[in-house]
Design a protein around this motif. Structure first.
Motif, PDB file in Angstrom:
ATOM      1  N   VAL A   4    -101.188  13.787 -42.215  1.00  0.00           N
ATOM      2  CA  VAL A   4    -100.516  12.846 -41.879  1.00  0.00           C
ATOM      3  C   VAL A   4    -101.492  11.584 -41.647  1.00  0.00           C
ATOM      4  O   VAL A   4    -102.389  11.601 -40.851  1.00  0.00           O
ATOM      5  N   ARG A   5    -100.950  10.528 -41.739  1.00  0.00           N
ATOM      6  CA  ARG A   5    -102.190   9.480 -42.038  1.00  0.00           C
ATOM      7  C   ARG A   5    -101.656   8.405 -41.818  1.00  0.00           C
ATOM      8  O   ARG A   5    -100.396   8.010 -41.816  1.00  0.00           O
ATOM      9  N   ILE A   6    -102.243   8.080 -40.025  1.00  0.00           N
ATOM     10  CA  ILE A   6    -101.801   6.393 -39.668  1.00  0.00           C
ATOM     11  C   ILE A   6    -102.238   5.126 -40.347  1.00  0.00           C
ATOM     12  O   ILE A   6    -102.972   4.553 -40.213  1.00  0.00           O
ATOM     13  N   ASP A   7    -101.360   4.055 -41.089  1.00  0.00           N
ATOM     14  CA  ASP A   7    -102.128   2.931 -41.269  1.00  0.00           C
ATOM     15  C   ASP A   7    -101.151   1.424 -41.056  1.00  0.00           C
ATOM     16  O   ASP A   7    -100.290   1.363 -40.583  1.00  0.00           O
ATOM     17  N   GLU A   8    -101.702   0.242 -41.591  1.00  0.00           N
ATOM     18  CA  GLU A   8    -101.250  -0.702 -40.769  1.00  0.00           C
ATOM     19  C   GLU A   8     -99.765  -0.512 -41.358  1.00  0.00           C
ATOM     20  O   GLU A   8     -99.887  -0.937 -43.012  1.00  0.00           O
ATOM     21  N   LEU A   9     -99.024  -1.166 -40.960  1.00  0.00           N
ATOM     22  CA  LEU A   9     -96.885  -1.755 -41.718  1.00  0.00           C
ATOM     23  C   LEU A   9     -97.702  -2.913 -43.125  1.00  0.00           C
ATOM     24  O   LEU A   9     -97.560  -3.599 -42.015  1.00  0.00           O
ATOM     25  N   ARG A  10     -97.231  -2.909 -44.072  1.00  0.00           N
ATOM     26  CA  ARG A  10     -97.489  -3.944 -44.672  1.00  0.00           C
ATOM     27  C   ARG A  10     -96.060  -3.975 -45.511  1.00  0.00           C
ATOM     28  O   ARG A  10     -95.323  -3.015 -45.541  1.00  0.00           O
ATOM     29  N   PRO A  11     -96.166  -5.390 -46.942  1.00  0.00           N
ATOM     30  CA  PRO A  11     -95.282  -5.830 -47.533  1.00  0.00           C
ATOM     31  C   PRO A  11     -94.749  -4.447 -48.232  1.00  0.00           C
ATOM     32  O   PRO A  11     -93.306  -4.114 -48.432  1.00  0.00           O
ATOM     33  N   GLU A  12     -95.178  -3.375 -48.762  1.00  0.00           N
ATOM     34  CA  GLU A  12     -94.650  -2.625 -50.220  1.00  0.00           C
ATOM     35  C   GLU A  12     -94.727  -1.934 -49.349  1.00  0.00           C
ATOM     36  O   GLU A  12     -93.915  -1.057 -50.335  1.00  0.00           O
ATOM     37  N   HIS A  13     -94.378  -1.133 -47.916  1.00  0.00           N
ATOM     38  CA  HIS A  13     -93.615  -0.693 -47.246  1.00  0.00           C
ATOM     39  C   HIS A  13     -92.474  -0.822 -47.025  1.00  0.00           C
ATOM     40  O   HIS A  13     -91.690  -0.149 -46.513  1.00  0.00           O
ATOM     41  N   ALA A  14     -92.201  -1.940 -46.812  1.00  0.00           N
ATOM     42  CA  ALA A  14     -90.418  -2.454 -46.469  1.00  0.00           C
ATOM     43  C   ALA A  14     -89.767  -2.116 -46.650  1.00  0.00           C
ATOM     44  O   ALA A  14     -88.174  -1.675 -46.271  1.00  0.00           O
ATOM     45  N   GLU A  15     -89.370  -1.558 -47.968  1.00  0.00           N
ATOM     46  CA  GLU A  15     -88.089  -0.890 -48.879  1.00  0.00           C
ATOM     47  C   GLU A  15     -88.105   0.882 -47.762  1.00  0.00           C
ATOM     48  O   GLU A  15     -86.676   0.697 -47.155  1.00  0.00           O
ATOM     49  N   GLN A  16     -88.970   1.282 -47.484  1.00  0.00           N
ATOM     50  CA  GLN A  16     -89.133   3.001 -46.563  1.00  0.00           C
ATOM     51  C   GLN A  16     -88.828   2.411 -45.529  1.00  0.00           C
ATOM     52  O   GLN A  16     -87.758   3.233 -44.675  1.00  0.00           O
ATOM     53  N   VAL A  17     -89.252   1.795 -45.282  1.00  0.00           N
ATOM     54  CA  VAL A  17     -89.472   1.142 -43.464  1.00  0.00           C
ATOM     55  C   VAL A  17     -88.012   0.529 -43.528  1.00  0.00           C
ATOM     56  O   VAL A  17     -87.013   1.430 -42.715  1.00  0.00           O
ATOM     57  N   LEU A  18     -87.574  -0.313 -44.410  1.00  0.00           N
ATOM     58  CA  LEU A  18     -85.704  -0.374 -43.671  1.00  0.00           C
ATOM     59  C   LEU A  18     -85.024   0.802 -44.244  1.00  0.00           C
ATOM     60  O   LEU A  18     -84.097   0.708 -43.184  1.00  0.00           O
ATOM     61  N   GLY A  19     -85.594   1.721 -44.548  1.00  0.00           N
ATOM     62  CA  GLY A  19     -84.429   2.891 -45.404  1.00  0.00           C
ATOM     63  C   GLY A  19     -84.655   3.578 -44.049  1.00  0.00           C
ATOM     64  O   GLY A  19     -83.966   3.756 -43.724  1.00  0.00           O
ATOM     65  N   ILE A  20     -85.953   4.200 -43.132  1.00  0.00           N
ATOM     66  CA  ILE A  20     -85.778   4.263 -42.458  1.00  0.00           C
ATOM     67  C   ILE A  20     -85.270   3.655 -41.484  1.00  0.00           C
ATOM     68  O   ILE A  20     -84.257   4.406 -40.158  1.00  0.00           O
ATOM     69  N   TYR A  21     -84.958   2.292 -41.178  1.00  0.00           N
ATOM     70  CA  TYR A  21     -84.326   1.604 -39.918  1.00  0.00           C
ATOM     71  C   TYR A  21     -82.666   2.053 -39.966  1.00  0.00           C
ATOM     72  O   TYR A  21     -82.401   2.565 -39.095  1.00  0.00           O
ATOM     73  N   ARG A  22     -82.508   1.810 -41.907  1.00  0.00           N
ATOM     74  CA  ARG A  22     -81.211   2.118 -42.116  1.00  0.00           C
ATOM     75  C   ARG A  22     -80.593   3.582 -41.114  1.00  0.00           C
ATOM     76  O   ARG A  22     -79.161   3.893 -41.048  1.00  0.00           O
ATOM     77  N   ALA A  23     -81.525   4.400 -41.853  1.00  0.00           N
ATOM     78  CA  ALA A  23     -81.190   5.946 -41.138  1.00  0.00           C
ATOM     79  C   ALA A  23     -80.562   6.095 -39.449  1.00  0.00           C
ATOM     80  O   ALA A  23     -79.979   6.811 -38.922  1.00  0.00           O
ATOM     81  N   GLY A  24     -81.914   5.088 -39.191  1.00  0.00           N
ATOM     82  CA  GLY A  24     -81.550   5.711 -37.530  1.00  0.00           C
ATOM     83  C   GLY A  24     -80.361   4.282 -36.725  1.00  0.00           C
ATOM     84  O   GLY A  24     -80.077   4.627 -35.792  1.00  0.00           O
ATOM     85  N   ILE A  25     -80.304   3.401 -37.587  1.00  0.00           N
ATOM     86  CA  ILE A  25     -78.823   2.600 -37.107  1.00  0.00           C
ATOM     87  C   ILE A  25     -77.613   3.945 -37.743  1.00  0.00           C
ATOM     88  O   ILE A  25     -76.557   3.417 -36.379  1.00  0.00           O
ATOM     89  N   ASP A  26     -77.869   4.141 -38.782  1.00  0.00           N
ATOM     90  CA  ASP A  26     -76.265   5.053 -38.719  1.00  0.00           C
ATOM     91  C   ASP A  26     -76.562   6.199 -38.170  1.00  0.00           C
ATOM     92  O   ASP A  26     -75.184   6.687 -38.213  1.00  0.00           O
ATOM     93  N   GLU A  27     -76.941   6.589 -37.196  1.00  0.00           N
ATOM     94  CA  GLU A  27     -76.675   7.870 -36.285  1.00  0.00           C
ATOM     95  C   GLU A  27     -76.488   7.665 -35.356  1.00  0.00           C
ATOM     96  O   GLU A  27     -75.718   8.342 -34.689  1.00  0.00           O
ATOM     97  N   GLY A  28     -76.692   6.138 -34.695  1.00  0.00           N
ATOM     98  CA  GLY A  28     -75.500   5.670 -34.262  1.00  0.00           C
ATOM     99  C   GLY A  28     -76.512   5.810 -32.475  1.00  0.00           C
ATOM    100  O   GLY A  28     -75.346   4.949 -31.792  1.00  0.00           O
ATOM    101  N   ASN A  29     -77.602   6.397 -31.729  1.00  0.00           N
ATOM    102  CA  ASN A  29     -77.912   6.580 -30.967  1.00  0.00           C
ATOM    103  C   ASN A  29     -79.276   5.755 -30.839  1.00  0.00           C
ATOM    104  O   ASN A  29     -80.087   5.666 -29.840  1.00  0.00           O
TER     105      ASN A  29
END
Length: 166
Positions: A4-29
């Protein structure tokens, strides 16, 4: 945390970042939000220099993200940010969230930010434990602070004060 590598969040990560955010939202907590914003809204709300992604070994898959936002535009609060950290459900338990928090802490301390805060639902025991291990302390509980899916929810307010900035 191998591979695992930590990197700066950039626009090319947008779709995956928002997908992970949606998954967290859907879990409800994870958040009061009921849907993820579009990328432009998300990007505008997050402070440059204080947002990171965890990438798998080949660098293509985003495993999680952390980002900070200003709590106020008043000069007295210039050194105070709030943050969110989300990890893909398949990547949990691998130290991804801790590595992301460590990157955020390093970036904020080098920028002179003295307080990182967050509000976490009391039911999110894993996030509360993670934050405690990363040096956050509970400030209090904001009771019935907002409605979420028709029910009042409490939020545990946490903060991490920098010992490097006095």
């Amino acid at each position: 945390m191998t591979g695992v590598r930590i990197d700066e969040l950039r626009p090319e990560h947008a779709e995956q970042v928002l997908g992970i955010y949606r998954a967290g939202i859907d879990e409800g907590n994870a958040t009061f939000e009921t849907q993820a914003p579009d990328w432009a809204t998300f990007d505008k709300a997050k402070l440059p220099g204080h947002r990171f992604v965890a990438l798998d070994g080949d660098g293509g898959r985003v495993l999680g993200w952390v980002a900070a936002s200003a709590v106020s535009d008043r000069c007295a609060y210039a050194g105070v940010v709030e943050h969110s950290v989300y990890v893909h459900p398949d990547a949990r338990g691998r130290g991804v969230a801790r590595a992301l928090l460590d990157a955020l802490i390093a970036s904020t301390e080098s920028a002179g930010i003295w307080t990182i805060q967050s509000g976490i639902f009391p039911e999110n025991a894993a996030s509360l434990a993670l934050h405690e291990r990363a040096g956050f302390r509970v400030i209090g509980i904001r009771e019935r602070i907002g409605r979420h899916h028709g029910a009042w929810r409490d939020v545990v307010l946490l903060e991490r004060r920098s010992s490097a900035i006095t």
